[in-house]
Design an enzyme around this catalytic site. Structure first.
Site, PDB file in Angstrom:
ATOM      1  N   TYR A 155       2.534 -10.482  -7.463  1.00  0.00           N
ATOM      2  CA  TYR A 155       2.208  -9.162  -6.882  1.00  0.00           C
ATOM      3  C   TYR A 155       1.506  -9.360  -5.548  1.00  0.00           C
ATOM      4  O   TYR A 155       1.829  -8.706  -4.546  1.00  0.00           O
ATOM      5  CB  TYR A 155       1.328  -8.426  -7.898  1.00  0.00           C
ATOM      6  CG  TYR A 155       0.544  -7.244  -7.417  1.00  0.00           C
ATOM      7  CD1 TYR A 155       1.083  -5.951  -7.442  1.00  0.00           C
ATOM      8  CD2 TYR A 155      -0.786  -7.379  -6.991  1.00  0.00           C
ATOM      9  CE1 TYR A 155       0.330  -4.853  -7.048  1.00  0.00           C
ATOM     10  CE2 TYR A 155      -1.544  -6.296  -6.600  1.00  0.00           C
ATOM     11  CZ  TYR A 155      -0.985  -5.028  -6.629  1.00  0.00           C
ATOM     12  OH  TYR A 155      -1.733  -3.939  -6.237  1.00  0.00           O
ATOM     13  N   LYS A 159       2.379  -8.247  -1.695  1.00  0.00           N
ATOM     14  CA  LYS A 159       1.486  -7.403  -0.871  1.00  0.00           C
ATOM     15  C   LYS A 159       1.251  -8.065   0.491  1.00  0.00           C
ATOM     16  O   LYS A 159       1.170  -7.384   1.509  1.00  0.00           O
ATOM     17  CB  LYS A 159       0.157  -7.178  -1.590  1.00  0.00           C
ATOM     18  CG  LYS A 159       0.257  -6.261  -2.810  1.00  0.00           C
ATOM     19  CD  LYS A 159       0.604  -4.839  -2.433  1.00  0.00           C
ATOM     20  CE  LYS A 159       0.523  -3.895  -3.626  1.00  0.00           C
ATOM     21  NZ  LYS A 159       0.936  -2.521  -3.294  1.00  0.00           N
TER      22      LYS A 159
HETATM   23  N1  LIG Z   1      -5.408   0.570  -8.843  1.00  0.00           N
HETATM   24  C1  LIG Z   1      -5.831  -0.474  -8.143  1.00  0.00           C
HETATM   25  O1  LIG Z   1      -6.845  -1.131  -8.489  1.00  0.00           O
HETATM   26  C2  LIG Z   1      -5.114  -0.866  -6.874  1.00  0.00           C
HETATM   27  C3  LIG Z   1      -5.712  -1.819  -6.032  1.00  0.00           C
HETATM   28  C4  LIG Z   1      -5.061  -2.202  -4.866  1.00  0.00           C
HETATM   29  C5  LIG Z   1      -3.835  -1.642  -4.543  1.00  0.00           C
HETATM   30  N2  LIG Z   1      -3.273  -0.721  -5.378  1.00  0.00           N
HETATM   31  C6  LIG Z   1      -1.967  -0.177  -4.997  1.00  0.00           C
HETATM   32  O2  LIG Z   1      -1.988   1.223  -5.008  1.00  0.00           O
HETATM   33  C7  LIG Z   1      -0.672   1.711  -5.306  1.00  0.00           C
HETATM   34  C8  LIG Z   1      -0.721   2.692  -6.447  1.00  0.00           C
HETATM   35  O3  LIG Z   1      -1.200   2.013  -7.587  1.00  0.00           O
HETATM   36  P1  LIG Z   1      -1.834   2.760  -8.837  1.00  0.00           P
HETATM   37  O4  LIG Z   1      -3.055   2.024  -9.167  1.00  0.00           O
HETATM   38  O5  LIG Z   1      -1.869   4.220  -8.602  1.00  0.00           O
HETATM   39  O6  LIG Z   1      -0.736   2.382  -9.938  1.00  0.00           O
HETATM   40  P2  LIG Z   1      -0.008   3.263 -11.059  1.00  0.00           P
HETATM   41  O7  LIG Z   1       0.557   2.266 -12.009  1.00  0.00           O
HETATM   42  O8  LIG Z   1      -0.905   4.313 -11.566  1.00  0.00           O
HETATM   43  O9  LIG Z   1       1.155   3.967 -10.227  1.00  0.00           O
HETATM   44  C9  LIG Z   1       2.297   3.277  -9.790  1.00  0.00           C
HETATM   45  C10 LIG Z   1       3.470   4.243  -9.827  1.00  0.00           C
HETATM   46  O10 LIG Z   1       4.625   3.539  -9.361  1.00  0.00           O
HETATM   47  C11 LIG Z   1       5.709   3.979 -10.161  1.00  0.00           C
HETATM   48  N3  LIG Z   1       6.799   3.005 -10.133  1.00  0.00           N
HETATM   49  C12 LIG Z   1       6.878   1.803 -10.776  1.00  0.00           C
HETATM   50  N4  LIG Z   1       8.079   1.244 -10.552  1.00  0.00           N
HETATM   51  C13 LIG Z   1       8.756   2.087  -9.739  1.00  0.00           C
HETATM   52  C14 LIG Z   1      10.048   2.069  -9.162  1.00  0.00           C
HETATM   53  N5  LIG Z   1      10.913   1.050  -9.402  1.00  0.00           N
HETATM   54  N6  LIG Z   1      10.423   3.102  -8.359  1.00  0.00           N
HETATM   55  C15 LIG Z   1       9.573   4.134  -8.153  1.00  0.00           C
HETATM   56  N7  LIG Z   1       8.355   4.231  -8.685  1.00  0.00           N
HETATM   57  C16 LIG Z   1       7.949   3.205  -9.471  1.00  0.00           C
HETATM   58  C17 LIG Z   1       5.126   4.158 -11.559  1.00  0.00           C
HETATM   59  O11 LIG Z   1       5.958   4.995 -12.364  1.00  0.00           O
HETATM   60  C18 LIG Z   1       3.779   4.777 -11.231  1.00  0.00           C
HETATM   61  O12 LIG Z   1       3.833   6.193 -11.207  1.00  0.00           O
HETATM   62  C19 LIG Z   1       0.167   0.470  -5.598  1.00  0.00           C
HETATM   63  O13 LIG Z   1       0.853   0.087  -4.431  1.00  0.00           O
HETATM   64  C20 LIG Z   1      -0.863  -0.573  -5.966  1.00  0.00           C
HETATM   65  O14 LIG Z   1      -0.427  -1.877  -5.742  1.00  0.00           O
HETATM   66  C21 LIG Z   1      -3.880  -0.322  -6.541  1.00  0.00           C
END
Ligand SMILES: NC(=O)c1ccc[n+]([C@@H]2O[C@H](COP(=O)([O-])OP(=O)(O)OC[C@H]3O[C@@H](n4cnc5c(N)ncnc54)[C@H](O)[C@@H]3O)[C@@H](O)[C@H]2O)c1
Length: 267
Positions: A155, A159
């Site tokens: 992952y 990124k």
């Molecule tokens: N939560 C954290 O701690 C954190 C930290 C750093 C970065 N991020 C980034 O923030 C963003 C959102 O993450 P989050 O924490 O809300 O995660 P989350 O798991 O709540 O949401 C991710 C969404 O992506 C969707 N998804 C997965 N595969 C998919 C596909 N093939 N096509 C379309 N949609 C798809 C899922 O259905 C889900 O709704 C991501 O890019 C994640 O890497 C999150």
């Protein structure tokens, strides 16, 4: 005198991937509050519909970022109804949670394909319309994991790729009035943490103690930063990454204390 941003009055059309929940849903909500026409897309259409209904006035569309066909069909249908997009937020991600040597290819390839492949597919489908309109903003949701080692190797590698894609596209599309930037969130309590919390219910509390600001972030912390980069107030900001991490990438005093290296007691 510069003419400044082209058009600050017309409502913007914004598409967010992976917007059914978590950070993506918050981005959709904040952009909607800012006056944009918001298209909530996700591979989970039912959840996207539920989120769009809560926001009110937003549209839900099925879009699987792993499928070129799905991306092209969704973008074609959206732009034929609404016109070219002004804002694209590449937010969808999945994150496997296995030791490096034990991540099988069918698992790590999904990490990479959703995070990096998805952003490439969306940018290829959306940027030509933005270039033609000579207006647009792409915001990629990267991660602190793209900058430093915090686990989740595959992952994180995707990124890091997303950060470089951001710079490359910013350089190529800037001349057409199209900006490409990213945000790098630190730890945010969302469903992406569910698997880890199931095995370690205190994982987020532990994480909070490493952050210079003493807490993990909220979905709104990230959504506000995305809205800024997507909007006209950021009209000369192009090719940057904005960490939204409570200072984690600056360093961690808690970690310095743990290794006996801190010399100042600020308490
Ligand atoms: N939560 C954290 O701690 C954190 C930290 C750093 C970065 N991020 C980034 O923030 C963003 C959102 O993450 P989050 O924490 O809300 O995660 P989350 O798991 O709540 O949401 C991710 C969404 O992506 C969707 N998804 C997965 N595969 C998919 C596909 N093939 N096509 C379309 N949609 C798809 C899922 O259905 C889900 O709704 C991501 O890019 C994640 O890497 C999150």
């Amino acid at each position: 005198m510069s003419s400044g941003p082209r058009d600050t009055t017309s409502p913007r059309r914004a598409l967010i991937t992976g917007a059914a929940g978590g950070i993506g849903a918050a981005i959709a909500r904040v952009l909607h509050t800012g006056g944009a026409t918001v298209i909530v897309t996700d591979v989970d259409l039912d959840a996207a519909r539920a989120t769009a209904a809560i926001i009110g006035g937003a549209e839900a569309v099925h879009l699987d970022v792993r499928s070129e066909k799905s991306v092209r069909s969704a973008i074609g249908s959206i732009t034929s109804r609404h016109g070219p997009l002004d804002v694209l937020v590449n937010n969808a991600a999945v994150c496997s949670n296995l030791e490096f040597e034990s991540v099988p290819e069918p698992v790590w390839s999904v990490d990479v394909d959703v995070v990096l492949g998805g952003a490439i597919r969306l940018c290829q489908a959306v940027l030509p319309g933005m270039r033609e309109a000579r207006r647009g903003a792409v915001v990629n949701v990267a991660s602190v994991n793209g900058h430093r080692y915090f686990g989740n190797d595959t992952y994180s590698a995707a990124k890091a790729g997303l950060l470089n894609l951001t710079r490359g596209l910013a350089a190529q599309y800037g001349p057409y009035g199209v900006r490409v930037n990213s945000v790098s969130p630190g730890t945010i309590a969302t469903p992406i943490w569910e698997e880890r919390l199931a095995t370690d219910p205190h994982a987020l509390d532990k994480a909070a103690s490493w952050y210079p600001m003493g807490r993990v972030g909220t979905v709104d912390d990230v959504a506000e930063a995305v809205a800024f980069l997507a909007g006209d107030r950021a009209s000369w900001i192009n090719g940057i990454d904005l960490p939204v991490d409570g200072g984690l990438l600056a360093g961690s005093r808690a970690m310095a204390v743990d290794i006996g290296a801190a010399v100042v007691d600020a308490d």
